[in-house]
Design an enzyme around this catalytic site. Structure first.
Site, PDB file in Angstrom:
ATOM      1  N   ARG A  40       0.818  -1.219   0.000  1.00  0.00           N
ATOM      2  CA  ARG A  40       0.000   0.000   0.000  1.00  0.00           C
ATOM      3  C   ARG A  40       0.853   1.272   0.000  1.00  0.00           C
ATOM      4  O   ARG A  40       0.424   2.287  -0.539  1.00  0.00           O
ATOM      5  CB  ARG A  40      -0.950  -0.006   1.205  1.00  0.00           C
ATOM      6  CG  ARG A  40      -2.093  -0.981   1.005  1.00  0.00           C
ATOM      7  CD  ARG A  40      -3.023  -1.029   2.184  1.00  0.00           C
ATOM      8  NE  ARG A  40      -4.198  -1.834   1.895  1.00  0.00           N
ATOM      9  CZ  ARG A  40      -5.056  -2.261   2.805  1.00  0.00           C
ATOM     10  NH1 ARG A  40      -4.873  -1.943   4.069  1.00  0.00           N
ATOM     11  NH2 ARG A  40      -6.086  -2.978   2.460  1.00  0.00           N
ATOM     12  N   LYS A 204     -20.869 -14.959   2.441  1.00  0.00           N
ATOM     13  CA  LYS A 204     -22.263 -14.579   2.701  1.00  0.00           C
ATOM     14  C   LYS A 204     -23.002 -13.962   1.522  1.00  0.00           C
ATOM     15  O   LYS A 204     -22.495 -13.071   0.863  1.00  0.00           O
ATOM     16  CB  LYS A 204     -22.300 -13.593   3.868  1.00  0.00           C
ATOM     17  CG  LYS A 204     -21.857 -14.229   5.177  1.00  0.00           C
ATOM     18  CD  LYS A 204     -21.824 -13.209   6.290  1.00  0.00           C
ATOM     19  CE  LYS A 204     -21.524 -13.878   7.619  1.00  0.00           C
ATOM     20  NZ  LYS A 204     -21.365 -12.903   8.683  1.00  0.00           N
ATOM     21  N   GLY A 357      -9.799  -7.304  -1.078  1.00  0.00           N
ATOM     22  CA  GLY A 357     -10.124  -8.248  -0.012  1.00  0.00           C
ATOM     23  C   GLY A 357      -9.577  -9.640  -0.266  1.00  0.00           C
ATOM     24  O   GLY A 357      -8.461  -9.818  -0.749  1.00  0.00           O
ATOM     25  N   GLY A 380     -14.089  -3.344   0.527  1.00  0.00           N
ATOM     26  CA  GLY A 380     -15.439  -2.800   0.724  1.00  0.00           C
ATOM     27  C   GLY A 380     -15.791  -1.737  -0.293  1.00  0.00           C
ATOM     28  O   GLY A 380     -16.928  -1.672  -0.786  1.00  0.00           O
TER      29      GLY A 380
END
Length: 400
Positions: A40, A204, A357, A380
């Site tokens: 990063r 999910k 992610g 996200g």
């Protein structure tokens, strides 16, 4: 969503102080505090180097971890300042606070060509609350003719003081990182090279329902894998044993299947499953047909026939968007499906976009990162972007 925003190359920064929001939320060794992956920090270099080359004085800022508005010495950005100094090949001045006396004095003395890094923004409760007073204090560090550059894509879905609030006080543009995300993911959603294949995995359905819904409007094929496949299977009357199941989302799963039929979108679900008798890397495993998982067993990966079906769909694609692993890729025995998808993406001529992610981690871990067109820097944020949601940290930037 129109994200045609001004970028760092659209404004004059010569002689100005530039507040640059970076994503320096890097993993560290718990014992020593040493940075274990500086990806990063490296990702921020093109924007920082451009600003410096244009004669700007750069005030870099970021969060690290979740200190929840309290000063936690273990989450100081001091090691980041040190690493950034090595990577930039020039001194990086470090402020021991973010808007306090030290930051104010060092920002006031900052000269063009110099870099100042502020202490962890989330040590201040005003950051996550998007407190206007804290946002103004941050903006004031850049002075009356200062500029704000947003380059932390991983945080643009959050309306925090440093990601959205400061734009009320300074002209706001994107850096190279955010520009690339908006162009590549935005381009794939607005005018994809077809067929557009979306691969959605992860545990999910509840976290991906908005993405599925939005992609049903634009995709040609949607592939479902990972833990959420069992909710779809159960919704269609299948037996899922002890597999992950969100029973309160079964109706939604059926609605998605129906919507896909109505829209003429191919919705591919697993036809077989690799099951295990325990959630463990060395559990007993076998392949069963989808919807026929015995009690006491749980699905931990897609099976060989499903792998064949999914890789075939990817091979003929024009654009592939992938978000979420196909199984428990952390266990080698159940990383087969995820690896096969990554390999298929590496061999296709399609534009391949990996949402951040777990899928980004899987691609890196499996050694396919350099074969992808684009790996998103925000988990996200890329998900919400694909849902068609307005991203507060992008909406606040100046329009072209």
């Amino acid at each position: 969503m129109d994200y045609n925003k001004k970028t760092v190359t659209d404004i004059d920064v010569k002689g100005k102080k530039v507040l640059c929001r970076c994503d320096f939320n890097v993993p560290q060794d718990k014992q020593t505090g040493a940075i274990t992956d500086d990806k990063r920090i490296r990702a921020a270099l093109p924007t920082l180097q451009y600003l410096l080359s244009q004669g700007a004085a750069v005030i870099a800022c970021s969060h690290l971890g979740k200190p929840k508005g309290q000063v936690k010495p273990a989450l100081t950005l001091a090691p980041v300042a040190e690493r950034l100094q090595q990577l930039l090949g020039q001194d990086v001045i470090f402020a021991s606070d973010s808007v306090g006396p030290d930051a104010q004095a060092k920002a006031a003395a900052l000269q063009p060509g110099q870099v100042l890094l502020l202490e962890n923004l989330r040590f201040e409760p005003g950051e996550e609350k998007n407190d206007p007073a804290f946002a103004k204090a941050l903006a004031d560090l850049a002075g009356a003719d200062g500029v704000y550059v947003s380059d932390a894509f991983g945080t643009v879905h959050r309306a925090h003081a440093s990601t959205a609030g400061v734009a009320a006080y300074l002209p706001a543009v994107s850096g190279y990182l955010i520009q690339k995300e908006l162009e590549i993911i935005g381009g794939a959603l607005a005018a994809p090279k077809r067929p557009l294949v979306a691969i959605l995995g992860g545990s999910k359905v509840s976290s991906k329902i908005g993405v599925i819904n939005n992609l049903l409007e634009i995709a040609d094929t949607i592939i479902i894998g990972g833990g959420m496949a069992y909710t779809f299977s159960a919704a269609q009357g299948g037996k899922v044993g002890d597999s992950l199941l969100e029973s309160d989302w079964m109706d939604y799963a059926n609605e998605m299947v129906k919507k896909a039929e109505e829209k003429g979108v191919k919705l591919l679900l697993p036809v077989d499953t690799m099951v295990a008798d325990a959630f463990a890397p060395d559990s007993n495993a076998k392949v069963v047909s989808a919807g026929e998982i015995p009690d006491g067993w749980q699905g931990l990966d897609i099976g060989p026939k499903t792998i064949e079906l999914y890789t075939e769909a990817v091979a003929n694609a024009g654009t592939v968007i992938w978000n979420g692993p196909m199984g428990v890729f952390e266990f080698p025995a159940f990383a087969v499906g995820t690896k096969a998808v990554a390999e298929a993406l590496s061999k296709t001529d399609a534009i391949t976009i990996v949402g951040g992610g777990d899928s980004a981690a899987a691609v890196e871990q499996l050694g396919y990162a350099d074969k992808m067109t684009h790996i998103s820097t925000g988990g996200g944020a890329s998900l919400e972007f694909m849902e068609g949601k307005a991203l507060p940290g992008v909406v606040c930037l100046l329009d072209r």
